[in-house]
Design a protein around this motif. Sequence first.
Motif, PDB file in Angstrom:
ATOM      1  N   TYR A 117      -5.345   9.691   5.951  1.00 19.68           N
ATOM      2  CA  TYR A 117      -4.151   8.867   5.704  1.00 19.68           C
ATOM      3  C   TYR A 117      -2.927   9.332   6.475  1.00 19.68           C
ATOM      4  N   ARG A 175      -9.749   8.729  -2.005  1.00 20.45           N
ATOM      5  CA  ARG A 175      -8.567   8.064  -2.550  1.00 20.45           C
ATOM      6  C   ARG A 175      -8.553   8.117  -4.073  1.00 20.45           C
TER       7      ARG A 175
ATOM      8  N   ALA B  31       4.961   1.918   4.608  1.00 16.66           N
ATOM      9  CA  ALA B  31       3.668   1.879   5.295  1.00 16.66           C
ATOM     10  C   ALA B  31       3.693   2.761   6.538  1.00 16.66           C
ATOM     11  N   HIS B 109      -2.593  -5.337   5.554  1.00 21.89           N
ATOM     12  CA  HIS B 109      -2.983  -3.930   5.461  1.00 21.89           C
ATOM     13  C   HIS B 109      -1.801  -3.009   5.147  1.00 21.89           C
ATOM     14  N   ARG B 113      -1.770  -0.346   2.124  1.00 24.85           N
ATOM     15  CA  ARG B 113      -1.557   1.099   2.248  1.00 24.85           C
ATOM     16  C   ARG B 113      -0.519   1.589   1.243  1.00 24.85           C
ATOM     17  N   TYR B 117      -2.038   3.931  -1.477  1.00 26.65           N
ATOM     18  CA  TYR B 117      -1.910   5.334  -1.103  1.00 26.65           C
ATOM     19  C   TYR B 117      -0.628   5.985  -1.630  1.00 26.65           C
ATOM     20  N   CYS B 174      -7.809  -1.712   4.704  1.00 27.45           N
ATOM     21  CA  CYS B 174      -6.368  -1.553   4.971  1.00 27.45           C
ATOM     22  C   CYS B 174      -6.064  -0.233   5.666  1.00 27.45           C
ATOM     23  N   ARG B 175      -6.955   0.738   5.563  1.00 24.50           N
ATOM     24  CA  ARG B 175      -6.761   2.026   6.246  1.00 24.50           C
ATOM     25  C   ARG B 175      -6.962   1.894   7.751  1.00 24.50           C
TER      26      ARG B 175
END
Lengths: 205, 205
Positions: A117, A175, B31, B109, B113, B117, B174-175
């Motif tokens: 990430y 994740r 992001a 995406h 993220r 995340y 999305c990564r």
Amino acid sequence: MTAATVPDELWNSVGSPTRRRLLTVGVEAFAVRGFHGTTTRDIAARAGLSPAALYVHYRTKELLLFDISRIGHTESLVALERAGAGVTDPVERVRTLVAHFAERHARHHALGRVVHYELPALTPEHRAEVVVTRRKIERVFRDTVAAGVAEGVFRVDDVADAGLALLSLSLDICRWWGQGRPRSPRRLADHYANLAVAMLGAAAG
Amino acid sequence: MTAATVPDELWNSVGSPTRRRLLTVGVEAFAVRGFHGTTTRDIAARAGLSPAALYVHYRTKELLLFDISRIGHTESLVALERAGAGVTDPVERVRTLVAHFAERHARHHALGRVVHYELPALTPEHRAEVVVTRRKIERVFRDTVAAGVAEGVFRVDDVADAGLALLSLSLDICRWWGQGRPRSPRRLADHYANLAVAMLGAAAG
């Protein structure tokens, strides 16, 4: 957290014990607050060093992330290839690779979050270098799918997409691991290995 | 980037146009540099506001992330349920849900993220609230797997693990989306829908 943060032998190529400690605390710090949310002062404090002593080893925070990312990717590729060495039957090979990768991302989820990430935080040059290794990891999965398709064992719409799907399946564990849903890494890895084989159109079990 | 950052109607429940703009630039900023790497000043500048004007709408950066995360999750659940509404055959339902979720995570995406995340950056109370919606999204997938198993259409080792695997398959897009590997979101979604159905042990195609 330190004991399980990274695989035992991850930093074996790094001579300096101080540097190895910095790499591990770097993983811990970046995993919790992200690269941009971590200061070099945070990292020095976690490692019990002065900022000046940190500077001797890493002149910038980005160089520390680059070392984590570079070594993390390289060792991940080596471990993946070692897991799959000699396993040529496509079904067994997919099972082995996915189980290995899934278990690694469950056990070392903090490392996974940082290397996957925080990739955009690297300089373009450093990112390009790491991406070369990422592509090799993708290729291990893709080539295995392609071999199974060629042997008539797997049936998929698109070999590259199926390779990415295998990767997503095992990688995304880093994740959600640790956010509730307690599981045995080994059992999860076995289940995912079976899902992966079925996903490629091979007969299950 | 703005046009495609979020689905068209994502902020419809938000009355103030300024607040809607702040939510979108918040997604863009978080992001790229992560929550901890973004300052309220960055966000105000992106939105063309003074820090004082931003403060009127969001007194802390965390409150902005919470709104993005809360609305993002709620709307994602609504859209997922809408996509699957009336589709009761388990095979068709898995295909529909995975295709929808995969296409959404390819097209949006950056939003993906941030909501997936940056979850650890929320306060424990806010995170707990968002996790309630996350669990509902997981349940949509898991219940569909369970229904197919009950009907004898799917065969898996563990229903919960298979539900998480369906989620990982579509969410992890999305990564990597936008890091090379150009694809049509629609075609990728179709391929992933077929992989998902096969993964659950149903006959492909």
